[in-house]
Design a protein around this motif. Structure first.
Motif, mmCIF file in Angstrom:
data_model
loop_
_atom_site.group_PDB
_atom_site.id
_atom_site.type_symbol
_atom_site.label_atom_id
_atom_site.label_comp_id
_atom_site.label_asym_id
_atom_site.label_seq_id
_atom_site.Cartn_x
_atom_site.Cartn_y
_atom_site.Cartn_z
ATOM 1 N N VAL A 139 0.861 -1.170 0.000
ATOM 2 C CA VAL A 139 0.000 0.000 0.000
ATOM 3 C C VAL A 139 0.900 1.223 0.000
ATOM 4 O O VAL A 139 1.826 1.324 0.800
ATOM 5 N N VAL A 140 0.636 2.141 -0.919
ATOM 6 C CA VAL A 140 1.435 3.355 -1.056
ATOM 7 C C VAL A 140 0.525 4.555 -0.832
ATOM 8 O O VAL A 140 -0.495 4.699 -1.513
ATOM 9 N N LEU B 238 -0.805 12.026 -8.214
ATOM 10 C CA LEU B 238 -0.488 10.643 -8.576
ATOM 11 C C LEU B 238 -1.768 9.827 -8.724
ATOM 12 O O LEU B 238 -1.917 9.066 -9.675
ATOM 13 N N CYS B 239 -2.703 10.010 -7.807
ATOM 14 C CA CYS B 239 -3.995 9.311 -7.909
ATOM 15 C C CYS B 239 -4.722 9.687 -9.189
ATOM 16 O O CYS B 239 -5.315 8.834 -9.857
ATOM 17 N N GLU B 240 -4.681 10.955 -9.530
ATOM 18 C CA GLU B 240 -5.339 11.441 -10.752
ATOM 19 C C GLU B 240 -4.739 10.765 -11.998
ATOM 20 O O GLU B 240 -5.466 10.298 -12.872
ATOM 21 N N VAL B 241 -3.423 10.704 -12.064
ATOM 22 C CA VAL B 241 -2.745 10.067 -13.207
ATOM 23 C C VAL B 241 -3.079 8.577 -13.248
ATOM 24 O O VAL B 241 -3.426 8.029 -14.303
ATOM 25 N N LEU B 242 -2.998 7.896 -12.105
ATOM 26 C CA LEU B 242 -3.269 6.464 -12.076
ATOM 27 C C LEU B 242 -4.731 6.147 -12.376
ATOM 28 O O LEU B 242 -5.028 5.124 -12.991
ATOM 29 N N ASP B 243 -5.643 7.016 -11.955
ATOM 30 C CA ASP B 243 -7.058 6.829 -12.290
ATOM 31 C C ASP B 243 -7.252 6.835 -13.801
ATOM 32 O O ASP B 243 -7.978 6.016 -14.358
ATOM 33 N N LYS B 244 -6.615 7.766 -14.477
ATOM 34 C CA LYS B 244 -6.742 7.864 -15.932
ATOM 35 C C LYS B 244 -6.116 6.641 -16.601
ATOM 36 O O LYS B 244 -6.673 6.087 -17.542
ATOM 37 N N PRO C 287 -9.677 -1.612 -9.260
ATOM 38 C CA PRO C 287 -8.980 -0.346 -9.482
ATOM 39 C C PRO C 287 -7.711 -0.245 -8.639
ATOM 40 O O PRO C 287 -7.615 -0.827 -7.559
ATOM 41 N N VAL C 288 -6.743 0.497 -9.160
ATOM 42 C CA VAL C 288 -5.456 0.652 -8.487
ATOM 43 C C VAL C 288 -5.576 1.575 -7.281
ATOM 44 O O VAL C 288 -5.013 1.328 -6.226
ATOM 45 N N VAL C 289 -6.327 2.656 -7.421
ATOM 46 C CA VAL C 289 -6.420 3.669 -6.366
ATOM 47 C C VAL C 289 -7.611 3.382 -5.476
ATOM 48 O O VAL C 289 -8.725 3.183 -5.940
ATOM 49 N N ASN C 290 -7.365 3.362 -4.176
ATOM 50 C CA ASN C 290 -8.420 3.197 -3.180
ATOM 51 C C ASN C 290 -8.842 4.591 -2.738
ATOM 52 O O ASN C 290 -8.121 5.265 -2.006
ATOM 53 N N ARG C 291 -9.988 5.026 -3.173
ATOM 54 C CA ARG C 291 -10.444 6.395 -2.898
ATOM 55 C C ARG C 291 -10.805 6.628 -1.429
ATOM 56 O O ARG C 291 -10.792 7.753 -0.964
ATOM 57 N N ASP C 292 -11.091 5.575 -0.693
ATOM 58 C CA ASP C 292 -11.455 5.759 0.715
ATOM 59 C C ASP C 292 -10.290 6.338 1.514
ATOM 60 O O ASP C 292 -10.483 7.088 2.449
ATOM 61 N N TYR C 293 -9.080 5.931 1.154
ATOM 62 C CA TYR C 293 -7.920 6.345 1.931
ATOM 63 C C TYR C 293 -6.879 7.114 1.128
ATOM 64 O O TYR C 293 -5.827 7.423 1.614
ATOM 65 N N ASN D 58 -4.949 6.012 -1.242
ATOM 66 C CA ASN D 58 -3.708 5.252 -1.336
ATOM 67 C C ASN D 58 -3.803 4.294 -2.512
ATOM 68 O O ASN D 58 -4.851 4.128 -3.111
ATOM 69 N N ILE D 59 -2.689 3.709 -2.841
ATOM 70 C CA ILE D 59 -2.610 2.804 -3.964
ATOM 71 C C ILE D 59 -2.317 1.435 -3.394
ATOM 72 O O ILE D 59 -1.383 1.267 -2.613
ATOM 73 N N CYS D 60 -3.110 0.460 -3.780
ATOM 74 C CA CYS D 60 -2.898 -0.898 -3.308
ATOM 75 C C CYS D 60 -2.516 -1.748 -4.509
ATOM 76 O O CYS D 60 -3.309 -1.941 -5.418
ATOM 77 N N LEU D 61 -1.275 -2.222 -4.538
ATOM 78 C CA LEU D 61 -0.824 -3.091 -5.609
ATOM 79 C C LEU D 61 -1.205 -4.506 -5.250
ATOM 80 O O LEU D 61 -0.769 -5.030 -4.239
ATOM 81 N N GLN D 62 -2.047 -5.110 -6.070
ATOM 82 C CA GLN D 62 -2.595 -6.430 -5.742
ATOM 83 C C GLN D 62 -2.019 -7.480 -6.652
ATOM 84 O O GLN D 62 -1.802 -7.262 -7.789
#
Length: 134
Positions: A89-90, A96-102, A122-128, A130-134
């Protein structure tokens, strides 16, 4: 995330530290340098037999993001008392979230067009934020 992915990530980080000239810094860009409309996804030239592989592009070159001072957390999560998974989790900046969302939007669309049928996460977890690499 399986152990092979962790080994590959560790290998890249190790090689980057020993051979910095192999990974030229000018091929990496900051999220602040990314022009959102210039992001798109294309099928990769290889296929692993199960799922299509996708390349994320920015202005006709592979998109490689470089971020400094990220807070990275990792650990093992257990789902349904039987499926342990190693996760990263990052904590991410808004940009960064905006770029990864796109990127996520484009890759998800291309993945479906190439015949991918796995459930999309999705890569970005909007609740927190953060980015969770799964």
């Amino acid at each position: 995330m399986n152990l092979e992915v962790v080994k590959h990530c560790g290998s890249v980080l190790f090689l980057e530290s020993i051979f910095p000239f192999i990974f030229p810094q000018d091929s990496w860009i900051s999220p602040n340098e990314v022009t959102i409309p210039s992001i798109y996804a294309i099928p990769a030239s290889f296929y692993d037999g199960n799922n299509p592989k996708i390349r994320v592009m920015h202005d006709d070159i592979d998109l490689k993001l470089h971020c400094i001072r990220l807070n990275v957390r990792f650990g093992i999560r257990i789902f349904n008392d039987v499926n342990p998974r190693f996760t990263f989790v990052v904590d991410a900046s808004f940009r960064l979230c905006e770029v990864l969302d796109k990127c996520d939007v484009h890759v998800k669309k291309r993945y479906a067009e190439c015949g991918g049928d796995s459930k999309w996460k999705p890569v970005v977890n909007r609740d927190y934020q953060n980015i969770c690499l799964q």
